[in-house]
Structure formats: C-alpha cells, structure tokens
Motif scaffolding. Structure first.
Motif, mmCIF file in Angstrom:
data_model
loop_
_atom_site.group_PDB
_atom_site.id
_atom_site.type_symbol
_atom_site.label_atom_id
_atom_site.label_comp_id
_atom_site.label_asym_id
_atom_site.label_seq_id
_atom_site.Cartn_x
_atom_site.Cartn_y
_atom_site.Cartn_z
ATOM 1 N N GLY A 1 40.530 8.447 50.691
ATOM 2 C CA GLY A 1 40.481 7.018 51.090
ATOM 3 C C GLY A 1 41.961 6.436 50.926
ATOM 4 N N ALA A 2 42.652 7.194 49.896
ATOM 5 C CA ALA A 2 44.133 6.667 49.769
ATOM 6 C C ALA A 2 44.873 7.125 50.865
ATOM 7 N N ASP A 3 44.638 7.656 51.835
ATOM 8 C CA ASP A 3 45.435 8.233 53.159
ATOM 9 C C ASP A 3 44.675 7.045 53.916
ATOM 10 N N THR A 4 43.418 6.720 54.063
ATOM 11 C CA THR A 4 42.951 5.991 55.167
ATOM 12 C C THR A 4 42.897 4.483 54.855
ATOM 13 N N TRP A 5 42.883 4.096 53.868
ATOM 14 C CA TRP A 5 42.781 2.713 53.381
ATOM 15 C C TRP A 5 43.492 1.654 54.205
ATOM 16 N N ASP A 6 44.751 2.056 54.556
ATOM 17 C CA ASP A 6 45.415 0.849 55.298
ATOM 18 C C ASP A 6 44.740 0.778 56.621
ATOM 19 N N ALA A 7 44.005 1.750 57.398
ATOM 20 C CA ALA A 7 43.286 1.739 58.377
ATOM 21 C C ALA A 7 42.006 1.051 58.470
ATOM 22 N N LEU A 8 41.334 1.085 57.576
ATOM 23 C CA LEU A 8 39.910 0.983 57.281
ATOM 24 C C LEU A 8 39.578 -0.547 56.373
ATOM 25 N N HIS A 9 40.535 -0.784 55.475
ATOM 26 C CA HIS A 9 40.253 -1.805 54.829
ATOM 27 C C HIS A 9 39.815 -3.184 55.267
ATOM 28 N N PRO A 10 38.935 -3.940 55.071
ATOM 29 C CA PRO A 10 38.735 -5.298 55.673
ATOM 30 C C PRO A 10 40.083 -6.143 55.655
ATOM 31 N N LEU A 11 40.116 -6.865 56.595
ATOM 32 C CA LEU A 11 41.390 -7.575 56.729
ATOM 33 C C LEU A 11 40.886 -9.092 55.958
ATOM 34 N N PRO A 12 41.877 -9.879 55.836
ATOM 35 C CA PRO A 12 41.490 -11.277 55.057
ATOM 36 C C PRO A 12 40.352 -11.849 55.663
ATOM 37 N N ALA A 13 40.325 -12.290 57.205
ATOM 38 C CA ALA A 13 39.310 -12.709 57.699
ATOM 39 C C ALA A 13 37.969 -12.113 57.428
ATOM 40 N N ASP A 14 37.913 -10.797 57.353
ATOM 41 C CA ASP A 14 36.760 -9.893 57.090
ATOM 42 C C ASP A 14 36.317 -10.258 55.853
ATOM 43 N N GLN A 15 37.180 -10.249 54.783
ATOM 44 C CA GLN A 15 36.852 -10.823 53.477
ATOM 45 C C GLN A 15 36.072 -12.137 53.325
ATOM 46 N N LEU A 16 36.352 -13.109 54.202
ATOM 47 C CA LEU A 16 35.896 -14.472 54.181
ATOM 48 C C LEU A 16 34.414 -14.194 54.688
ATOM 49 N N ARG A 17 34.540 -13.440 55.962
ATOM 50 C CA ARG A 17 33.142 -13.193 56.537
ATOM 51 C C ARG A 17 32.287 -12.603 55.491
ATOM 52 N N LEU A 18 32.783 -11.588 54.681
ATOM 53 C CA LEU A 18 31.751 -10.915 53.936
ATOM 54 C C LEU A 18 31.191 -11.745 52.775
ATOM 55 N N TYR A 19 32.224 -12.616 52.231
ATOM 56 C CA TYR A 19 31.624 -13.411 51.118
ATOM 57 C C TYR A 19 30.727 -14.451 51.589
#
Length: 396
Positions: A194-212
């Motif tokens: 995941g250290a190599d793929t985190w930038d491509a996979l981690h939720p973006l700011p709008a996704d974080q709000l959606r998840l919350y």
C-alpha cells in the motif's frame, strides 16, 4: 480519569492484538499491508504458536485478530483456532475465503467464541478484482454463501475503503444484508504494498466527507475498528470508537516470525518492540521501551493549536510515517486541509519503506492502479509455494 485517558497510558494487557500467522497468500492484493505472498521459513511453528496462546490466556487477552497473508493456508490453522478457543482466547480471523468450503463453514459455525471476516474490496467483481486479483470476488462470495448456508450467523464483510469503492457503500451494506453479515469498513494505510499504491487508491477530500456522512447515517450497523477517527474533525457527531491511536497502548501486532510491532500498520524497525521467542509476549508488552514511550501522552505537536485536535487526536501514526510526515504533524488525509500542503512539502522519496517484502511478484512500486484485471504472472516460480501457497496443503 475518563476511560480513553486511561487507555492513553496503556493497559497491563492488550484488549486485542493482531497476529499474522503467515506471509503465505494465494493473492497479491496491491494494497496488502504486509506485502504477503511467500511463506517465511522462520515462521512460528505449531508448538510456538500454542505457547503464545497460553500466554495470552494468562494475560486475559479478550481476543486475537488473526490474519496474514492468508492464515487458512497453514496446515495447522484450524487446530490453532480450536486451541485458542479451548483456552478462552477468542478468535477473529480474516480470510479471502479460499478455504472456506461447505464442510469447514459447518465446522466454524459449530465453534463458539469465533468470528470470521471475509475480505472484499469491491461490491462488484470489476472493482474488487482490480485490487485483489482475478477471481477473488467469486471466491469471497462463495465463502459467504457457505457460511450463510451453514448457519454461521453474523460474520463480517471487511472492506478497505478506496476512492474506487467509496461509491459502493450502499451496495456493500446490501451485500451484508443479503448474507446476514455485518459490514466492516477499514482505512487504507500506506503500509506494505500500500505504500506504493496509496497515492492512487486513497480517498480524496470529497470522498472523506462522503464517508463521514455515510457513517453518521449508518454507523450503528457498521463496524470501523476505530480506524476513521481522523474524520471526527468534520462535524459535531463523533464516530463510534476510542478516538485515539492505540498503538502499544491497547493493541499491537505479532508477525509470522514472532516480531512484535506497536501497530499492525507500522511494520518497520522503528516500531519493533521485541520478539516472542526471546522472553515471551508478556515481557515485550510490559517492558518494551518503545511501548513505554508510546504510553506517555504527547503534546500534539503542530496539531495542538488546531481547534479540531481534541476530535481527531492528530490522526494515524502509520499514515504519517510511511508518507514521510513527522509523527507530531498532521495526518496526510487531514480533513481540515493541513495534510495536503504537508505532503506537498515533504520529500516523499525519503519516506521510510515498510520492513520486508514477501511478494511472489515484483513490488508494486510506481505501478498505476487502474480499474480492470491485473496482469497475470508469467515468469516461472522458483518454488511451488512461490507460485501457489496452497500447493500441497490440501483439504483437512
């Protein structure tokens, strides 16, 4: 003293701990936190595992989260589960479902003090298999069907939230309802592959709000393992959980060779506290200098002046560490916007690398993660277990 304040100073025994029994795995998930694939020949044998379980019983550890790798590929796995349960140590194990046959599902359903988590990272095959590998979606669903048919009860569907599956939260919930299961969402960390793929996979700011917002609306039915406490800075409604980093305080990790790390997501020598083969797990938990330092509450560093600090506690230690951010700085996914400039200013090329790569294929470094089927391995394996950890295990 509030309970959470007590936890900050550590407990005489962990509430629970994560134990990776093996690095062997039939899959090669691009975000695997332990870079699993090949079995380590030094892994604890059956007798050593039983000794650890005996010690956990004496310490009155409530339960152990067993993972890997794929733990069920160990020939002694189900015997170790029985041994733990017989010694009053509850077991929750995570599996991709490859060995959850109808017979084994019935055996598991007849075992008390046991929970099963089926890993699934897409509510559809296309999304899931792009991350976990071709056929993994069908394997997981087959395991769920077997557990449901066996009357297991409320097993867990464990989902690592990414920007590709965050739009499927309702579908995941419906899938859990379909099988009489409970949904468990966990945070993607930049650990292992995941250290190599985190930038491509981690939720973006709008996704974080959606998840919350989704967790606030559905949280009473969804488990999170307290892994999204950084989202608490978004609103007045706190998400369920301890709202703190429990590393070395209430949780830790035992890896397949007996090394004890403060956090399941921080497999690095800086967070290595000792080895169970030396003086036993209890001695590591009680006497580790590393754990003692983690049990001394910090000042909050640069985050202390933020009005949201009491809500998010500065975020995840592992997420900061493996993205090259200081441990007393903001979380890289800080929902108040402090993470993005910190990442931009950091020398990401100098970020620490996770310890150990057990992949059967080349590391995922710099690989683009796209939706679709990953390429299959074509080079011959040096050993059978390099190509297929299931080789030679057979049904038991």
């Amino acid at each position: 003293m509030r309970l959470t304040e007590h936890f900050k100073h550590g407990l005489t025994s962990p509430i629970c701990l994560t134990w990776e029994l093996t690095y062997a795995c039939n899959l090669a998930c691009v975000h695997c936190l332990s870079s699993s694939g090949r079995r380590d020949p030094r892994e604890l044998d059956t007798a050593e595992c039983r000794t650890v379980i005996d010690e956990l019983q004496r310490m009155q550890v409530f339960y152990v989260n067993i993972g890997g790798g794929e733990p069920t590929v160990r020939a002694d796995f189900f015997d170790l589960v029985d041994y733990a349960v017989d010694h009053q140590v509850g077991v929750k194990f995570s599996t991709n479902g490859v060995r959850i046959t109808p017979d084994r599902a019935r055996r598991l359903a007849a075992t008390d003090y046991l929970d099963v988590q089926i890993s699934l990272d897409g509510a559809t095959a296309g999304v899931n298999d792009a991350v976990r590998g071709p056929g993994s979606y069908a394997t997981a669903l087959r395991a769920m069907e077997n557990l449901a048919d066996a009357g297991f009860g409320e097993f867990k569907i464990s989902v690592v939230v990414t920007r590709h599956n965050i739009g499927q939260l309702d579908e995941f919930a419906a899938l859990a309802d379909r099988y009489g299961a409970q949904l468990r969402l966990t945070r993607l960390r930049p650990a292992g592959r995941g250290a190599d793929t985190w930038d491509a996979l981690h939720p973006l700011p709008a996704d974080q709000l959606r998840l919350y917002d989704w967790l606030v609306a559905h949280g009473e039915k969804v488990l999170t393992g307290d892994s999204f406490f950084h989202l608490n800075a978004l609103g007045e409604t706190p998400l369920p959980g301890l709202n703190l980093c429990g590393a070395g305080r209430v949780v830790c990790l035992i890896d397949p060779v007996g090394d004890v790390y403060a956090c399941p997501f921080a497999i690095h020598e800086q967070f290595l506290a000792g080895n169970v083969r030396d003086a036993g797990f209890g001695a590591v938990w009680r006497d580790s200098e590393l754990f003692a330092s983690l049990r001394t509450p910090g000042t909050g560093g640069t985050c202390a002046s933020c009005p949201a600090y009491d809500s998010c506690q500065g975020g995840c230690m592992a997420a900061k560490f493996f993205t090259g951010l200081p441990l007393d700085g903001p979380d890289p996914e800080c929902v108040k916007g402090h993470g993005a400039p910190a990442l931009a200013a950091a020398d990401r090329s100098a970020a620490p690398r996770p310890t150990g790569d057990h992949s059967r294929t080349a590391p995922a470094r710099a690989r683009t993660v796209a939706l679709g089927m990953p390429a299959l391995r074509t080079a011959p394996a040096a050993r059978h277990c390099d190509e297929n950890p299931l080789a030679g295990t057979g049904p038991r």
